[in-house]
Design a protein around this motif. Sequence first.
Motif, PDB file in Angstrom:
ATOM      1  N   VAL A  37       6.504  -2.580 -13.124  1.00  0.00           N
ATOM      2  CA  VAL A  37       6.764  -3.908 -12.584  1.00  0.00           C
ATOM      3  C   VAL A  37       7.080  -4.851 -13.740  1.00  0.00           C
ATOM      4  N   GLU A  38       8.313  -5.325 -13.769  1.00  0.00           N
ATOM      5  CA  GLU A  38       8.767  -6.218 -14.830  1.00  0.00           C
ATOM      6  C   GLU A  38       8.148  -7.605 -14.646  1.00  0.00           C
ATOM      7  N   ASN A  39       7.654  -8.181 -15.745  1.00  0.00           N
ATOM      8  CA  ASN A  39       7.135  -9.558 -15.788  1.00  0.00           C
ATOM      9  C   ASN A  39       5.998  -9.840 -14.818  1.00  0.00           C
ATOM     10  N   LYS A  40       5.145  -8.854 -14.571  1.00  0.00           N
ATOM     11  CA  LYS A  40       3.998  -9.056 -13.671  1.00  0.00           C
ATOM     12  C   LYS A  40       2.760  -8.453 -14.319  1.00  0.00           C
ATOM     13  N   TYR A  41       1.691  -9.246 -14.336  1.00  0.00           N
ATOM     14  CA  TYR A  41       0.390  -8.792 -14.816  1.00  0.00           C
ATOM     15  C   TYR A  41      -0.589  -9.023 -13.677  1.00  0.00           C
ATOM     16  N   PHE A  42      -1.334  -8.008 -13.320  1.00  0.00           N
ATOM     17  CA  PHE A  42      -2.178  -8.071 -12.138  1.00  0.00           C
ATOM     18  C   PHE A  42      -3.534  -8.723 -12.422  1.00  0.00           C
ATOM     19  N   THR A  43      -4.035  -9.438 -11.421  1.00  0.00           N
ATOM     20  CA  THR A  43      -5.334 -10.103 -11.529  1.00  0.00           C
ATOM     21  C   THR A  43      -6.452  -9.082 -11.344  1.00  0.00           C
ATOM     22  N   ASP A  44      -7.665  -9.470 -11.720  1.00  0.00           N
ATOM     23  CA  ASP A  44      -8.823  -8.601 -11.509  1.00  0.00           C
ATOM     24  C   ASP A  44      -9.011  -8.299 -10.030  1.00  0.00           C
ATOM     25  N   ALA A  45      -8.764  -9.288  -9.169  1.00  0.00           N
ATOM     26  CA  ALA A  45      -8.904  -9.082  -7.719  1.00  0.00           C
ATOM     27  C   ALA A  45      -7.910  -8.032  -7.226  1.00  0.00           C
ATOM     28  N   GLU A  46      -6.669  -8.094  -7.704  1.00  0.00           N
ATOM     29  CA  GLU A  46      -5.661  -7.099  -7.316  1.00  0.00           C
ATOM     30  C   GLU A  46      -6.047  -5.717  -7.826  1.00  0.00           C
ATOM     31  N   ILE A  47      -6.575  -5.663  -9.031  1.00  0.00           N
ATOM     32  CA  ILE A  47      -6.983  -4.378  -9.618  1.00  0.00           C
ATOM     33  C   ILE A  47      -8.155  -3.795  -8.841  1.00  0.00           C
ATOM     34  N   THR A 106       1.349   6.572  -3.682  1.00  0.00           N
ATOM     35  CA  THR A 106       2.284   5.724  -4.419  1.00  0.00           C
ATOM     36  C   THR A 106       2.783   4.544  -3.583  1.00  0.00           C
ATOM     37  N   PHE A 107       3.270   4.797  -2.387  1.00  0.00           N
ATOM     38  CA  PHE A 107       3.829   3.715  -1.582  1.00  0.00           C
ATOM     39  C   PHE A 107       2.736   2.848  -0.967  1.00  0.00           C
ATOM     40  N   GLN A 108       1.550   3.404  -0.772  1.00  0.00           N
ATOM     41  CA  GLN A 108       0.411   2.617  -0.310  1.00  0.00           C
ATOM     42  C   GLN A 108       0.027   1.597  -1.391  1.00  0.00           C
ATOM     43  N   VAL A 109       0.043   2.018  -2.654  1.00  0.00           N
ATOM     44  CA  VAL A 109      -0.237   1.112  -3.774  1.00  0.00           C
ATOM     45  C   VAL A 109       0.829   0.015  -3.821  1.00  0.00           C
ATOM     46  N   GLN A 144      -8.785  -4.253  -5.646  1.00  0.00           N
ATOM     47  CA  GLN A 144      -8.213  -3.721  -4.403  1.00  0.00           C
ATOM     48  C   GLN A 144      -7.550  -2.378  -4.668  1.00  0.00           C
ATOM     49  N   LEU A 145      -6.810  -2.315  -5.746  1.00  0.00           N
ATOM     50  CA  LEU A 145      -6.121  -1.083  -6.124  1.00  0.00           C
ATOM     51  C   LEU A 145      -7.105   0.065  -6.290  1.00  0.00           C
ATOM     52  N   SER A 146      -8.285  -0.216  -6.827  1.00  0.00           N
ATOM     53  CA  SER A 146      -9.285   0.831  -7.076  1.00  0.00           C
ATOM     54  C   SER A 146      -9.767   1.487  -5.794  1.00  0.00           C
ATOM     55  N   VAL A 147      -9.694   0.771  -4.674  1.00  0.00           N
ATOM     56  CA  VAL A 147     -10.121   1.340  -3.391  1.00  0.00           C
ATOM     57  C   VAL A 147      -9.100   2.365  -2.907  1.00  0.00           C
ATOM     58  N   VAL A 148      -7.833   2.082  -3.129  1.00  0.00           N
ATOM     59  CA  VAL A 148      -6.754   2.966  -2.669  1.00  0.00           C
ATOM     60  C   VAL A 148      -6.509   4.108  -3.645  1.00  0.00           C
ATOM     61  N   LEU A 156       0.154  -2.389  -0.949  1.00  0.00           N
ATOM     62  CA  LEU A 156      -1.070  -3.149  -1.194  1.00  0.00           C
ATOM     63  C   LEU A 156      -0.823  -4.296  -2.174  1.00  0.00           C
ATOM     64  N   LEU A 157      -0.069  -4.030  -3.228  1.00  0.00           N
ATOM     65  CA  LEU A 157       0.204  -5.041  -4.247  1.00  0.00           C
ATOM     66  C   LEU A 157       1.374  -5.959  -3.873  1.00  0.00           C
ATOM     67  N   LYS A 158       1.920  -5.739  -2.661  1.00  0.00           N
ATOM     68  CA  LYS A 158       3.023  -6.562  -2.130  1.00  0.00           C
ATOM     69  C   LYS A 158       4.223  -6.614  -3.092  1.00  0.00           C
ATOM     70  N   LEU A 159       4.544  -5.471  -3.651  1.00  0.00           N
ATOM     71  CA  LEU A 159       5.632  -5.412  -4.623  1.00  0.00           C
ATOM     72  C   LEU A 159       6.987  -5.719  -4.002  1.00  0.00           C
ATOM     73  N   GLN A 160       7.122  -5.487  -2.698  1.00  0.00           N
ATOM     74  CA  GLN A 160       8.388  -5.765  -2.019  1.00  0.00           C
ATOM     75  C   GLN A 160       8.684  -7.262  -1.969  1.00  0.00           C
ATOM     76  N   GLU A 161       7.677  -8.101  -2.204  1.00  0.00           N
ATOM     77  CA  GLU A 161       7.863  -9.553  -2.167  1.00  0.00           C
ATOM     78  C   GLU A 161       8.230 -10.140  -3.529  1.00  0.00           C
ATOM     79  N   LEU A 162       8.161  -9.332  -4.578  1.00  0.00           N
ATOM     80  CA  LEU A 162       8.445  -9.839  -5.922  1.00  0.00           C
ATOM     81  C   LEU A 162       9.945 -10.004  -6.150  1.00  0.00           C
ATOM     82  N   GLU A 163      10.289 -10.980  -6.971  1.00  0.00           N
ATOM     83  CA  GLU A 163      11.685 -11.188  -7.368  1.00  0.00           C
ATOM     84  C   GLU A 163      12.048 -10.323  -8.567  1.00  0.00           C
ATOM     85  N   SER A 164      11.044  -9.921  -9.325  1.00  0.00           N
ATOM     86  CA  SER A 164      11.298  -9.145 -10.540  1.00  0.00           C
ATOM     87  C   SER A 164      11.602  -7.680 -10.220  1.00  0.00           C
ATOM     88  N   GLN A 165      12.090  -6.987 -11.224  1.00  0.00           N
ATOM     89  CA  GLN A 165      12.467  -5.579 -11.076  1.00  0.00           C
ATOM     90  C   GLN A 165      11.230  -4.704 -10.901  1.00  0.00           C
TER      91      GLN A 165
END
Length: 153
Positions: A60-70, A25-28, A72-76, A31-40
């Motif tokens: 993640v409020e108001n965020k839609y992930f790109t294919d590249a992010e997805i 969970t926290f690795q994901v 990367q997510l698939s590896v983890v 990886l998605l750099k959620l700590q840098e987002l301004e949204s909830q």
Amino acid sequence: MSKKERLVAAIENGTVIDHIPADKTFQVASLLKLQELESQVTIGQNYISKKLGKKGIIKVENKYFTDAEINQLSVVANNVVLSIIKDYEVVEKKMVHTPDNLVGIVKCNNPKCITNNEPMQTYFSIVDKNATHPQLRCKYCDKVQDIDKVKLC
């Protein structure tokens, strides 16, 4: 608790990442750099899951992930479920699978590989996609590596 009660509050618009293996969970999130987002962002771990035993969930409020992010997510965390939310309704659900080829996503473990010595993107193909722990083959040096032991670029 009635079925109408939720363990985690609903979001109006954004993405829900569900069925994350609890220990990833926290690795994901990192990886998605959620700590840098301004949204909830809501992160839950160790929820009961029939499929996984214990799972994580990230909203993640108001965020839609790109294919590249997805990709990367698939590896983890392969086989997680992404739910796209609009006006509190799920408008799309997709299962995250590792693509057949990973380009510029993971590093080669072979120190002699050209990708570790020249400025170029890595390129891996999946050896056996149906394996519990898929293996990757480097296009350049032909080294086979366990997907769980590679590092992200």
